[in-house]
Design an enzyme around this catalytic site. Sequence first.
Site, PDB file in Angstrom:
ATOM      1  N   ASP A   1       2.009   2.127   4.068  1.00  0.00           N
ATOM      2  CA  ASP A   1       0.565   1.844   4.026  1.00  0.00           C
ATOM      3  C   ASP A   1      -0.036   1.863   5.431  1.00  0.00           C
ATOM      4  OD1 ASP A   1      -1.833   1.311   2.766  1.00  0.00           O
ATOM      5  OD2 ASP A   1      -1.518  -0.857   2.710  1.00  0.00           O
TER       6      ASP A   1
ATOM      7  N   HIS B   1      -2.925  10.802   6.601  1.00  0.00           N
ATOM      8  CA  HIS B   1      -1.855  11.108   5.649  1.00  0.00           C
ATOM      9  C   HIS B   1      -0.917  12.177   6.214  1.00  0.00           C
ATOM     10  CE1 HIS B   1      -3.597   8.485   2.791  1.00  0.00           C
ATOM     11  NE2 HIS B   1      -4.660   9.227   2.546  1.00  0.00           N
TER      12      HIS B   1
ATOM     13  N   LEU C   1      22.892  10.195   1.486  1.00  0.00           N
ATOM     14  CA  LEU C   1      21.705   9.334   1.431  1.00  0.00           C
ATOM     15  C   LEU C   1      20.896   9.688   0.192  1.00  0.00           C
ATOM     16  CD1 LEU C   1      19.535   8.120   4.316  1.00  0.00           C
ATOM     17  CD2 LEU C   1      18.404   8.997   2.302  1.00  0.00           C
TER      18      LEU C   1
HETATM   19  C1  IPE Z   1       0.155   1.224  -1.974  1.00  0.00           C
HETATM   20  O1  IPE Z   1      -0.842   1.320  -1.029  1.00  0.00           O
HETATM   21  C2  IPE Z   1       0.537   2.585  -2.466  1.00  0.00           C
HETATM   22  C3  IPE Z   1       1.199   3.447  -1.492  1.00  0.00           C
HETATM   23  C4  IPE Z   1       1.517   3.148  -0.266  1.00  0.00           C
HETATM   24  C5  IPE Z   1       1.547   4.751  -1.988  1.00  0.00           C
HETATM   25  P1  IPE Z   1      -2.379   1.123  -1.408  1.00  0.00           P
HETATM   26  O2  IPE Z   1      -3.136   1.276  -0.138  1.00  0.00           O
HETATM   27  O3  IPE Z   1      -2.750   2.029  -2.524  1.00  0.00           O
HETATM   28  O4  IPE Z   1      -2.406  -0.378  -1.929  1.00  0.00           O
HETATM   29  P2  IPE Z   1      -3.625  -1.387  -2.116  1.00  0.00           P
HETATM   30  O5  IPE Z   1      -4.642  -0.677  -2.941  1.00  0.00           O
HETATM   31  O6  IPE Z   1      -4.144  -1.713  -0.757  1.00  0.00           O
HETATM   32  O7  IPE Z   1      -3.029  -2.577  -2.784  1.00  0.00           O
HETATM   33  C1  IPE Z   2      -1.041   4.704   2.350  1.00  0.00           C
HETATM   34  O1  IPE Z   2      -2.054   4.675   3.292  1.00  0.00           O
HETATM   35  C2  IPE Z   2      -0.883   6.059   1.722  1.00  0.00           C
HETATM   36  C3  IPE Z   2      -1.256   6.117   0.307  1.00  0.00           C
HETATM   37  C4  IPE Z   2      -1.672   5.116  -0.418  1.00  0.00           C
HETATM   38  C5  IPE Z   2      -1.126   7.384  -0.334  1.00  0.00           C
HETATM   39  P1  IPE Z   2      -3.543   4.301   2.875  1.00  0.00           P
HETATM   40  O2  IPE Z   2      -4.279   5.575   2.628  1.00  0.00           O
HETATM   41  O3  IPE Z   2      -3.579   3.332   1.777  1.00  0.00           O
HETATM   42  O4  IPE Z   2      -4.048   3.662   4.230  1.00  0.00           O
HETATM   43  P2  IPE Z   2      -5.093   2.475   4.373  1.00  0.00           P
HETATM   44  O5  IPE Z   2      -4.571   1.310   3.590  1.00  0.00           O
HETATM   45  O6  IPE Z   2      -6.401   2.963   3.820  1.00  0.00           O
HETATM   46  O7  IPE Z   2      -5.142   2.217   5.834  1.00  0.00           O
HETATM   47 MG    MG Z   3      -3.648   1.301   1.751  1.00  0.00          MG
END
Ligand code: IPE
Ligand code: IPE
Ligand code: MG
Length: 255
Positions: free
Chosen positions: A19, A36, A130
């Site tokens: 995240d 991303h 792995l």
């Molecule tokens: C969780 O992250 C999903 C992934 C990292 C793929 P999100 O950014 O979607 O989670 P919330 O919405 O903050 O809980």
């Molecule tokens: C996690 O990073 C990746 C996915 C959920 C696919 P985010 O896109 O949720 O990044 P933040 O939370 O907005 O910083």
């Molecule tokens: Mg996020």
Amino acid sequence: MSMAPTHAPSAQHIAFIMDGNGRWAKKRLLPRAAGHAKGAAQVRQIIEACAERNVRYVTLYAFSTENWARPSDEVSALMSLFLKYLQSEVRTMRDNGIRLRVFGDRTAFSDEIQAAIALAESSTAGNDRLHLSVAANYGGRAEMIQAVQTWMAANPDATPHDFDERAIEAHLYTTDVPPPDLLIRTGGECRISNFLLWQTAYTELYFTDTLWPEFGAKSLDKALAWFATRERRFGKTSEQVSEASNPQKITSAQA
Ligand code: IPE
Ligand code: IPE
Ligand code: MG
């Protein structure tokens, strides 16, 4: 900080909630897709670091069942990255003993992605160094519902007492993967966001403010050092656990 227990076992399975890509991009005034892209590029480094540290199982949360609700251009950017890496990394994985599996409902993906998943899984199926699992269109709740449905379909004459923990476990995506020892969530949120709900019952949870695109081998070592200080009791007392992990000490104390 407390002392590490004498025989702290190392983490055999690490699960990552990757995240913070969006915030990483925002800090740099870049589009979210750039975050991303950076986050996806970071994955290789972490897999290599895990392999070097003899971690046998790595599970990455790449896309949740809830992430479809994001803006469509962001979803497309994520799908393109997923396809790109499935295609570009398959040979490296095959040649480096990495077995790839995808956890989640793959029928929602494009035919091209589904074909790339099938190819990556089949060409790495013989590998055992792995075990890398990518959770994509994955949700812990959906996984459990699917497991119960599959079990019920296979056991039409069953009574409620026939249903037990093993029945669920046999139909989870993780059926032949041990539960995670350590879950690492980057990006500062202290929540599970529908990841591995069943499997993390006794997992050690590590939350760090570091954003995923900045999470490297050094950050991993910090998490592993923290993990080594944990006493995993599984419901028992501390005394029971230290006796079991150090029987030598008991014998000499009793002698
Ligand atoms: C969780 O992250 C999903 C992934 C990292 C793929 P999100 O950014 O979607 O989670 P919330 O919405 O903050 O809980
Ligand atoms: C996690 O990073 C990746 C996915 C959920 C696919 P985010 O896109 O949720 O990044 P933040 O939370 O907005 O910083
Ligand atoms: Mg996020």
